[in-house]
Motif scaffolding. Structure first.
Motif, PDB file in Angstrom:
ATOM      1  N   ARG A  58       6.536 -12.866  92.194  1.00  0.00           N
ATOM      2  CA  ARG A  58       7.227 -12.210  91.072  1.00  0.00           C
ATOM      3  C   ARG A  58       7.130 -10.694  91.189  1.00  0.00           C
ATOM      4  NH1 ARG A  58       9.236 -12.784  85.929  1.00  0.00           N
ATOM      5  NH2 ARG A  58       8.680 -11.145  84.421  1.00  0.00           N
ATOM      6  N   MET A  59       5.966 -10.205  91.566  1.00  0.00           N
ATOM      7  CA  MET A  59       5.807  -8.753  91.695  1.00  0.00           C
ATOM      8  C   MET A  59       6.746  -8.185  92.769  1.00  0.00           C
ATOM      9  SD  MET A  59       3.738  -7.616  89.437  1.00  0.00           S
ATOM     10  CE  MET A  59       3.525  -5.960  90.105  1.00  0.00           C
ATOM     11  N   ASN A  60       6.765  -8.816  93.928  1.00  0.00           N
ATOM     12  CA  ASN A  60       7.546  -8.287  95.048  1.00  0.00           C
ATOM     13  C   ASN A  60       9.045  -8.494  94.885  1.00  0.00           C
ATOM     14  OD1 ASN A  60       5.397  -7.253  96.666  1.00  0.00           O
ATOM     15  ND2 ASN A  60       4.851  -9.343  97.236  1.00  0.00           N
ATOM     16  N   ASP A  61       9.434  -9.618  94.267  1.00  0.00           N
ATOM     17  CA  ASP A  61      10.855  -9.958  94.187  1.00  0.00           C
ATOM     18  C   ASP A  61      11.515  -9.522  92.884  1.00  0.00           C
ATOM     19  OD1 ASP A  61      10.427 -11.140  96.625  1.00  0.00           O
ATOM     20  OD2 ASP A  61      10.497 -13.204  95.879  1.00  0.00           O
ATOM     21  N   VAL A  62      10.725  -9.388  91.825  1.00  0.00           N
ATOM     22  CA  VAL A  62      11.307  -9.098  90.513  1.00  0.00           C
ATOM     23  C   VAL A  62      10.784  -7.793  89.926  1.00  0.00           C
ATOM     24  CG1 VAL A  62      11.597  -9.945  88.137  1.00  0.00           C
ATOM     25  CG2 VAL A  62      11.621 -11.559  90.053  1.00  0.00           C
ATOM     26  N   VAL A  63       9.471  -7.722  89.699  1.00  0.00           N
ATOM     27  CA  VAL A  63       8.909  -6.627  88.921  1.00  0.00           C
ATOM     28  C   VAL A  63       9.062  -5.278  89.615  1.00  0.00           C
ATOM     29  CG1 VAL A  63       6.809  -5.681  87.889  1.00  0.00           C
ATOM     30  CG2 VAL A  63       7.332  -8.113  87.658  1.00  0.00           C
ATOM     31  N   ILE A  64       8.569  -5.166  90.842  1.00  0.00           N
ATOM     32  CA  ILE A  64       8.617  -3.868  91.520  1.00  0.00           C
ATOM     33  C   ILE A  64      10.048  -3.388  91.726  1.00  0.00           C
ATOM     34  CG2 ILE A  64       8.069  -2.657  93.670  1.00  0.00           C
ATOM     35  CD1 ILE A  64       5.429  -4.214  93.731  1.00  0.00           C
ATOM     36  N   PRO A  65      10.988  -4.222  92.205  1.00  0.00           N
ATOM     37  CA  PRO A  65      12.372  -3.748  92.312  1.00  0.00           C
ATOM     38  C   PRO A  65      12.977  -3.320  90.973  1.00  0.00           C
ATOM     39  CG  PRO A  65      12.064  -5.731  93.629  1.00  0.00           C
ATOM     40  CD  PRO A  65      10.828  -5.563  92.811  1.00  0.00           C
ATOM     41  N   ASN A  66      12.711  -4.081  89.914  1.00  0.00           N
ATOM     42  CA  ASN A  66      13.260  -3.726  88.607  1.00  0.00           C
ATOM     43  C   ASN A  66      12.650  -2.447  88.056  1.00  0.00           C
ATOM     44  OD1 ASN A  66      15.038  -5.866  88.490  1.00  0.00           O
ATOM     45  ND2 ASN A  66      13.720  -7.159  87.239  1.00  0.00           N
ATOM     46  N   VAL A  67      11.351  -2.272  88.244  1.00  0.00           N
ATOM     47  CA  VAL A  67      10.705  -1.041  87.796  1.00  0.00           C
ATOM     48  C   VAL A  67      11.254   0.151  88.572  1.00  0.00           C
ATOM     49  CG1 VAL A  67       8.526   0.223  87.630  1.00  0.00           C
ATOM     50  CG2 VAL A  67       8.609  -2.186  86.983  1.00  0.00           C
ATOM     51  N   ALA A  68      11.447  -0.008  89.869  1.00  0.00           N
ATOM     52  CA  ALA A  68      12.000   1.079  90.676  1.00  0.00           C
ATOM     53  C   ALA A  68      13.381   1.501  90.167  1.00  0.00           C
ATOM     54  CB  ALA A  68      12.081   0.660  92.139  1.00  0.00           C
TER      55      ALA A  68
END
Length: 225
Positions: A58-68
């Motif tokens: 979830r962090m690599n595929d969702v959270v980090i891209p969305n936060v960026a």
């Protein structure tokens, strides 16, 4: 479904829908909490590595891209982008709060200059963006953030990061108690499990914050004149 009806707890079943949210860029900050490399390193223990695999995914595929993407949007709108990270001032961690000294999963020894305490490369601060170092779950309690926000005329705080049921929740509650308007972006946050994530969002929504999606929060930003 929309943010006005999602994540309703027992307390707010049947409650009226909240008013529309309008965020003035001059009075709004984005706060990125604890997205640090240490949490993305797979454990050497096979069982732990497998148990935490969904979180890392979830962090690599969702959270980090969305936060960026959200960071880029906020920068383009000239919102203040701020970061908080768990990082003690003493190498031996003597300055940590009790919650971070107790044995168990939450035991954290992350000296401020250690590589493990750094923010992930995809979300590095730029220019004079403020980075708060904290040894508490709440980014407000453990730093001078409240004073900084007030000095800068910030009234609204968009909160993203990890962990939803720990540092995000503690930070949100502290901000709400200090009368800041708080928005939590659900697809920019994560807990150890999706169940914990969803449950905590239900607990804090409508009382301490409004829980929204990344697409929704962008729509709240008032166009600059």
């Amino acid at each position: 479904m929309s943010w006005k009806t999602n994540y309703r707890s027992f307390y707010y079943q049947g409650a009226p829908e909240p008013d529309d949210i309008v965020l003035d860029p001059a009075e709004t900050a984005l706060l990125v909490v604890d997205i640090q490399g240490v949490y993305l390193v797979p454990s050497e223990d096979a069982a732990q590595r497998d148990a935490w695999a969904p979180f890392r995914e979830r962090m690599n595929d969702v959270v980090i891209p969305n936060v960026a993407k959200l960071i880029d949007k906020c920068r383009s709108q000239e919102l203040e982008v701020m970061f908080a990270r768990i990082a003690c001032l003493k190498d031996n961690g003597r300055d940590r709060s009790l919650s971070q000294k107790k044995p168990g999963w939450n035991y954290l020894l992350l000296p401020k200059d250690a590589e493990e305490s750094s923010i992930v490369p995809e979300l590095q601060p730029q220019g004079d963006e403020i980075v708060f170092c904290k040894t508490t779950d709440s980014a407000l309690t453990g730093t001078n953030m409240r004073l900084i926000l007030q000095n800068m005329g910030i009234k609204n705080v968009i909160v993203v990061g990890i962990f939803t049921d720990q540092c995000i929740s503690s930070t949100v509650r502290s901000l709400a108690d200090e009368s800041f308007n708080v928005v939590v972006v659900e697809d920019c946050c994560a807990a150890a499990t999706k169940e914990l994530h969803d449950h905590e969002l239900e607990i804090i929504n409508m009382i301490y914050c409004h829980v929204v999606s990344s697409d929704e929060v962008v729509s709240f930003l008032k166009p600059q004149k």
